[in-house]
Write a protein that holds these residues in place. Structure first.
Motif: not given
Length: 414
Positions: A84, A104, A182, A337
């Motif tokens: 991230q 994030g 991520p 996300w």
């Protein structure tokens, strides 16, 4: 005086020109940078499993009561945060001011064994980044050195030919936001392995590394709609179960301009006719989660073939790839996300991701379902923390809107 005023006007004009220029960027350049960031993230994910010094840290999180005691956190969490922050750093370096618009799941603060709180940041040089990582990793120089090398590596993905279509599109940095997941599918990432029946581009993976994805989505802050998305599947194909190669799927939906690329997808995944045929087949395939399968299956089994797979990002990718007609989830266990990047690709392809509960309540489902689309700029009302960004009303992801009407017809009987 007139000459002075003219000179001042010209100076103001030049100043405004550069001010405007500094706030904007070509959509094609942003896409290329997102592709670079996603591939760099995927390489870091592969390296952590490949490098012995890092893999041992990764699997330590499975040691029961000793979980996380060494560093005060799970190493997989560091892997998530590192990706991230690496993306944030690289985007900021390319487009100053954009890094602060990256959102994030992960917090970038850690506490090590001696009680020091350390903020994970990718610094301007390797030495400083190494110092930060060494402190977090309680002096593990080998692991810190490997990770530092990975996050400072230059990765350049070949520019897609389709990106030329975005050269004339300018984006204001202040008008967009980014959602990053991520490493989506962390349980599969840690356990490793693969579904022995999985055939890349042909079947849905039931478990293992192919279910892991890196997700980077861009949304319009005014409308909340996703406008660009990149999905990297780091572990797409392997010949020996050890050396993995990945692939990149992406899409952009900017006004009337819609472009996408889905390498490795099902043979007919890009054909509009095949998509419509799948949606109207006698028993279209629908993916859902294990936790939702029994509940939804009761109402859908007569008209749909219900299947499951781990990883929200992966299930959305299966819709994009044409391996299923829809992904349905009634529960509130996906987040912005998870859905932003795939949603952008689906919008580019003519599909979308709608909120399930309002879709079932709608008197009629026609057109582009624009009023029902999940949006990414506002938190959920009366929710805090990560729950503020939860898709609380469930989701239905699709490439052809006809499938949403069919699903709603079956689910409305609940």
């Amino acid at each position: 005086q007139a000459l002075v005023e003219t000179a001042l006007d010209r100076q103001t004009s030049v100043h405004n020109h550069f001010l405007f220029k500094s706030c904007t960027m070509k959509a094609s350049e942003l896409l290329c940078e997102l592709l670079n960031a996603a591939e760099k993230s995927a390489e870091l994910a592969r390296a952590i499993r490949r490098e012995e010094s890092l893999f041992h840290l990764l699997i330590e999180e499975k040691t029961g009561d000793d979980k996380g005691k060494r560093f005060g956190f799970d190493f997989k969490t560091l892997a998530d945060v590192l990706v991230q922050e690496m993306v944030r750093h690289d985007l900021e370096k390319k487009f100053p001011g954009l890094g602060k618009r990256v959102l994030g799941e992960e917090n970038n603060k850690f506490t090590n064994t001696v009680g020091d709180t350390v903020t994970v940041e990718i610094k301007e040089n390797r030495k400083k980044t190494h110092s930060v990582l060494t402190k977090i990793l309680d002096g593990n120089d080998r692991a810190a050195t490997v990770l530092t090398g990975l996050v400072h590596e230059e990765v350049t993905v070949p520019r897609p030919a389709q990106a030329d279509q975005l050269d004339s599109v300018q984006l204001d940095k202040k008008s967009i936001g980014l959602w990053i997941d991520p490493i989506d599918g962390t349980a599969e990432y840690i356990s490793g392995g693969r579904d022995p029946e999985f055939r890349p581009g042909e079947t849905v993976s039931q478990n293992g590394l192919p279910n892991v994805t890196v997700l980077i989505g861009v949304f319009d802050k005014a409308t909340g709609l996703p406008i660009m998305g990149v999905i990297n599947q780091p572990f797409f194909r392997t010949m020996d179960g050890k050396a993995w190669t990945g692939r990149m799927v992406w899409g952009a939906c900017l006004g009337d301009l819609r472009i996408w690329q889905t390498p490795g997808a099902a043979p007919n995944a890009d054909g509009d006719n095949s998509t419509a045929a799948a949606a109207n087949a006698s028993k279209p395939t629908v993916l859902t989660s294990m936790s939702d399968c029994k509940k939804l299956g009761t109402y859908l089994c007569e008209s749909f073939d219900i299947r499951t797979a781990p990883g929200a990002g992966y299930k959305l990718l299966c819709v994009i790839d044409g391996l299923c007609s829809a992904y349905v989830l009634s529960k509130d266990n996906t987040y912005r996300w998870d859905t932003c990047a795939p949603h952008a690709v689906l919008r580019a392809m003519g599909g979308g991701v709608v909120k399930q509960a309002p879709a079932l309540a709608a008197p009629q489902l026609t057109g582009d379902l624009s009023e029902l689309q999940v949006t990414y700029h506002k938190p959920e009302a009366k929710a805090s923390g990560s729950n503020a960004w939860c898709n609380m009303q469930g989701v239905i992801a699709y490439r052809d809107a006809a499938i949403v009407a069919r699903l709603a017809g079956s689910l409305a009987r609940k």
